[in-house]
Design a protein around this motif. Structure first.
Motif, PDB file in Angstrom:
ATOM      1  N   SER A 270     -20.119 -63.781   4.797  1.00 35.07           N
ATOM      2  CA  SER A 270     -18.709 -64.166   4.801  1.00 35.07           C
ATOM      3  C   SER A 270     -18.520 -65.650   5.100  1.00 35.07           C
ATOM      4  CB  SER A 270     -17.932 -63.328   5.816  1.00 35.07           C
ATOM      5  OG  SER A 270     -18.465 -63.509   7.105  1.00 35.07           O
ATOM      6  N   CYS A 271     -19.483 -66.263   5.797  1.00 33.72           N
ATOM      7  CA  CYS A 271     -19.379 -67.689   6.109  1.00 33.72           C
ATOM      8  C   CYS A 271     -19.756 -68.562   4.921  1.00 33.72           C
ATOM      9  CB  CYS A 271     -20.247 -68.037   7.317  1.00 33.72           C
ATOM     10  SG  CYS A 271     -22.020 -67.848   7.005  1.00 33.72           S
ATOM     11  N   GLY A 272     -20.381 -67.954   3.898  1.00 30.77           N
ATOM     12  CA  GLY A 272     -20.734 -68.685   2.695  1.00 30.77           C
ATOM     13  C   GLY A 272     -22.032 -69.470   2.762  1.00 30.77           C
ATOM     14  N   ILE A 273     -22.796 -69.320   3.847  1.00 36.70           N
ATOM     15  CA  ILE A 273     -24.028 -70.089   4.013  1.00 36.70           C
ATOM     16  C   ILE A 273     -25.221 -69.154   4.109  1.00 36.70           C
ATOM     17  CG2 ILE A 273     -25.268 -71.748   5.468  1.00 36.70           C
ATOM     18  CD1 ILE A 273     -22.479 -72.657   6.467  1.00 36.70           C
ATOM     19  N   GLY A 274     -26.161 -69.259   3.192  1.00 37.47           N
ATOM     20  CA  GLY A 274     -27.389 -68.478   3.249  1.00 37.47           C
ATOM     21  C   GLY A 274     -27.248 -67.096   2.653  1.00 37.47           C
ATOM     22  N   ARG A 275     -27.899 -66.130   3.291  1.00 31.89           N
ATOM     23  CA  ARG A 275     -27.887 -64.732   2.857  1.00 31.89           C
ATOM     24  C   ARG A 275     -27.477 -63.860   4.036  1.00 31.89           C
ATOM     25  NH1 ARG A 275     -26.891 -63.835  -1.698  1.00 31.89           N
ATOM     26  NH2 ARG A 275     -27.764 -61.752  -1.553  1.00 31.89           N
ATOM     27  N   ALA A 276     -26.998 -62.655   3.755  1.00 31.76           N
ATOM     28  CA  ALA A 276     -26.586 -61.733   4.804  1.00 31.76           C
ATOM     29  C   ALA A 276     -27.208 -60.368   4.559  1.00 31.76           C
ATOM     30  CB  ALA A 276     -25.067 -61.598   4.833  1.00 31.76           C
ATOM     31  N   VAL A 277     -27.221 -59.581   5.625  1.00 28.45           N
ATOM     32  CA  VAL A 277     -27.583 -58.178   5.549  1.00 28.45           C
ATOM     33  C   VAL A 277     -26.381 -57.410   6.082  1.00 28.45           C
ATOM     34  CG1 VAL A 277     -29.161 -56.392   6.353  1.00 28.45           C
ATOM     35  CG2 VAL A 277     -30.029 -58.672   5.876  1.00 28.45           C
ATOM     36  N   ARG A 278     -25.962 -56.415   5.304  1.00 29.62           N
ATOM     37  CA  ARG A 278     -24.766 -55.629   5.653  1.00 29.62           C
ATOM     38  C   ARG A 278     -25.138 -54.159   5.848  1.00 29.62           C
ATOM     39  NH1 ARG A 278     -19.736 -57.477   4.787  1.00 29.62           N
ATOM     40  NH2 ARG A 278     -19.039 -55.328   4.594  1.00 29.62           N
ATOM     41  N   ALA A 279     -24.308 -53.495   6.617  1.00 31.50           N
ATOM     42  CA  ALA A 279     -24.335 -52.039   6.755  1.00 31.50           C
ATOM     43  C   ALA A 279     -22.967 -51.529   6.309  1.00 31.50           C
ATOM     44  CB  ALA A 279     -24.610 -51.661   8.211  1.00 31.50           C
ATOM     45  N   ALA A 280     -22.783 -50.229   6.317  1.00 32.82           N
ATOM     46  CA  ALA A 280     -21.499 -49.662   5.911  1.00 32.82           C
ATOM     47  C   ALA A 280     -20.354 -50.171   6.780  1.00 32.82           C
ATOM     48  CB  ALA A 280     -21.567 -48.139   5.986  1.00 32.82           C
ATOM     49  N   HIS A 281     -20.627 -50.482   8.047  1.00 38.10           N
ATOM     50  CA  HIS A 281     -19.602 -50.919   8.988  1.00 38.10           C
ATOM     51  C   HIS A 281     -19.349 -52.430   8.944  1.00 38.10           C
ATOM     52  CE1 HIS A 281     -20.915 -47.019  10.475  1.00 38.10           C
ATOM     53  NE2 HIS A 281     -19.715 -46.904  11.005  1.00 38.10           N
ATOM     54  N   GLY A 282     -20.141 -53.186   8.193  1.00 38.79           N
ATOM     55  CA  GLY A 282     -19.937 -54.632   8.098  1.00 38.79           C
ATOM     56  C   GLY A 282     -21.238 -55.408   8.170  1.00 38.79           C
ATOM     57  N   GLU A 283     -21.091 -56.716   8.268  1.00 39.43           N
ATOM     58  CA  GLU A 283     -22.256 -57.595   8.302  1.00 39.43           C
ATOM     59  C   GLU A 283     -23.027 -57.431   9.608  1.00 39.43           C
ATOM     60  OE1 GLU A 283     -20.027 -61.220   7.579  1.00 39.43           O
ATOM     61  OE2 GLU A 283     -20.923 -61.317   5.580  1.00 39.43           O
ATOM     62  N   ILE A 284     -24.341 -57.469   9.491  1.00 37.98           N
ATOM     63  CA  ILE A 284     -25.216 -57.347  10.647  1.00 37.98           C
ATOM     64  C   ILE A 284     -25.909 -58.680  10.931  1.00 37.98           C
ATOM     65  CG2 ILE A 284     -27.320 -56.244  11.539  1.00 37.98           C
ATOM     66  CD1 ILE A 284     -24.991 -54.348  11.539  1.00 37.98           C
TER      67      ILE A 284
END
Length: 131
Positions: free
Chosen positions: A23-37
């Motif tokens: 959501s911050c737009g920088i790099g990569r993220a890992v998400r779960a059903a409840h949101g970003e981890i």
């Protein structure tokens, strides 16, 4: 393969997680059903959304870990990935984060859009960098 790449691949292979744009737009993220981890911002820094409750519960352990940086008022913790054991710590904390998101949801504890990237962390105990 960098430690961050290894950690990202490992987390993305977990059944409850998948890789996404942060959501911050920088790099990569890992998400779960409840949101970003987790947000992987660089080759050596990862922000992990633990929740305020989990941070409070494990605060003494988190401040004792030299790889962990805390930001006052943030539900995210930042980890420096300098050695392989830091990835092991990240996996443990990611498991806690998943548990916190699934078992401890609180109405006032909605996911924050802002991770710790560009915020000033509190240095852990024993940090030689001095802040």
């Amino acid at each position: 393969m960098t430690l961050a790449e290894r950690a990202l691949a490992q987390l993305a292979s977990w059944p409850d997680l998948f890789e996404a744009e942060p959501s911050c737009g920088i790099g990569r993220a890992v998400r779960a059903a409840h949101g970003e981890i987790a947000h992987f911002h660089s080759e050596d820094h990862v922000d992990l959304y633990l929740t305020a409750r989990a941070i409070k519960r494990f605060e003494d352990h988190l401040t004792d870990a030299t790889a962990v940086l805390l930001v006052p008022g943030s539900q995210w913790v930042t980890l420096r990935l300098d050695v392989a054991t830091d990835v092991d710590l990240l996996m443990t904390l990611a498991s806690l984060a998943l548990q916190a998101h699934q078992a401890w949801p609180e109405p006032g504890e909605m996911p924050q859009a802002h991770c710790n990237d560009h915020r000033s962390p509190i240095r852990p105990k024993g940090s030689l960098s001095g802040g």
